[in-house]
Scaffold this motif. Structure first.
Motif, PDB file in Angstrom:
ATOM      1  N   PRO A   1     -10.887  -1.410   2.449  1.00 27.02           N
ATOM      2  CA  PRO A   1      -9.484  -1.527   2.865  1.00 27.02           C
ATOM      3  C   PRO A   1      -9.234  -2.666   3.850  1.00 27.02           C
ATOM      4  O   PRO A   1      -8.124  -3.203   3.898  1.00 27.02           O
TER       5      PRO A   1
ATOM      6  N   ASN B   1      -7.483  -5.895   3.116  1.00 28.75           N
ATOM      7  CA  ASN B   1      -6.026  -5.894   3.175  1.00 28.75           C
ATOM      8  C   ASN B   1      -5.619  -5.415   4.570  1.00 28.75           C
ATOM      9  O   ASN B   1      -4.837  -4.490   4.740  1.00 28.75           O
TER      10      ASN B   1
ATOM     11  N   ASP C   1      -4.546  -2.618  -3.168  1.00 26.67           N
ATOM     12  CA  ASP C   1      -5.767  -1.977  -3.634  1.00 26.67           C
ATOM     13  C   ASP C   1      -5.675  -1.790  -5.148  1.00 26.67           C
ATOM     14  O   ASP C   1      -4.762  -2.309  -5.790  1.00 26.67           O
ATOM     15  N   ASN C   2      -6.604  -1.068  -5.705  1.00 28.35           N
ATOM     16  CA  ASN C   2      -6.683  -0.875  -7.152  1.00 28.35           C
ATOM     17  C   ASN C   2      -6.096   0.456  -7.606  1.00 28.35           C
ATOM     18  O   ASN C   2      -6.487   0.982  -8.641  1.00 28.35           O
TER      19      ASN C   2
ATOM     20  N   PRO D   1     -12.803  -2.276  -4.315  1.00 29.89           N
ATOM     21  CA  PRO D   1     -12.722  -0.828  -4.070  1.00 29.89           C
ATOM     22  C   PRO D   1     -13.540  -0.445  -2.835  1.00 29.89           C
ATOM     23  O   PRO D   1     -14.648  -0.946  -2.629  1.00 29.89           O
TER      24      PRO D   1
ATOM     25  N   TYR E   1      -6.320  -8.149  -6.041  1.00 27.77           N
ATOM     26  CA  TYR E   1      -6.796  -6.803  -5.738  1.00 27.77           C
ATOM     27  C   TYR E   1      -7.990  -6.883  -4.795  1.00 27.77           C
ATOM     28  O   TYR E   1      -8.879  -7.709  -4.987  1.00 27.77           O
TER      29      TYR E   1
ATOM     30  N   ASP F   1       0.853  -1.182   0.000  1.00 28.78           N
ATOM     31  CA  ASP F   1       0.000   0.000   0.000  1.00 28.78           C
ATOM     32  C   ASP F   1       0.893   1.236   0.000  1.00 28.78           C
ATOM     33  O   ASP F   1       2.113   1.139   0.141  1.00 28.78           O
TER      34      ASP F   1
END
Length: 168
Positions: free
Chosen positions: A97, A100, A68-69, A94, A91, A9
């Motif tokens: 969070p 992850n 993330d994307n 969206p 991934y 990230d």
């Protein structure tokens, strides 16, 4: 096991003069070790791949990477690298969070304990302070998820147990 899954990230902050900095954080989900933090003014997808390739030459490749994307992680450079290396890139959805969670937890500690407590006058100073924090996090900080061990102590115990099984 180590290198099963790494999480990536970005964290943003600013220097004293207002210039923005970005920090690429890379964590091994199993050992909780912060494998690397890259601090710079900007970090492209190509730079992400260069840093991952460098890290893999030292640590070996993970089976999977989770991110993330963001545009850096969905760039053609990342997609090509993932295909060529065979490292599965996953991934998160969206706006979710916590899919992850390991890296989100790590980034929260980085923000609270280092970034919010430091005033960086230069990029070089930020790199030094952040690297010292990373080393302390890996070497000295006990983690409840690792039975009170630091990530490096946990890794050493894994190695000792593996060696004991080989000798037996």
């Amino acid at each position: 096991m180590p290198n099963e899954r790494w999480s990536l990230d970005f964290v943003s902050d600013a220097l004293a003069d207002g210039r923005r900095i970005r920090i690429l954080t890379i964590v091994d989900d199993f050992t909780r070790e912060c494998l690397k933090m890259v601090v710079d003014i900007s970090l492209s997808g190509t730079r992400v791949i260069r840093e991952l390739s460098s890290l893999i030459s030292i640590k070996g490749a993970p089976r999977a990477i989770v991110s993330d994307n963001g545009t850096e992680f969905t760039s053609n450079a990342v997609l090509k690298w993932s295909h060529e290396t065979g490292v599965l890139w996953k991934y998160i959805q969206p706006g979710k969070p916590m899919q992850n969670g390991y890296i989100e937890s790590f980034n929260g500690k980085l923000r609270d304990e280092c970034l919010n407590e430091s005033w960086f006058f230069s990029l070089k100073e930020a790199q030094g302070i952040i690297e010292r924090w990373r080393l302390d996090y890996n070497q000295a900080r006990p983690h409840t998820s690792l039975k009170g061990l630091s990530p490096l102590q946990f890794l050493n115990c894994l190695k000792e147990n593996k060696e004991a099984k080989l000798v037996a």
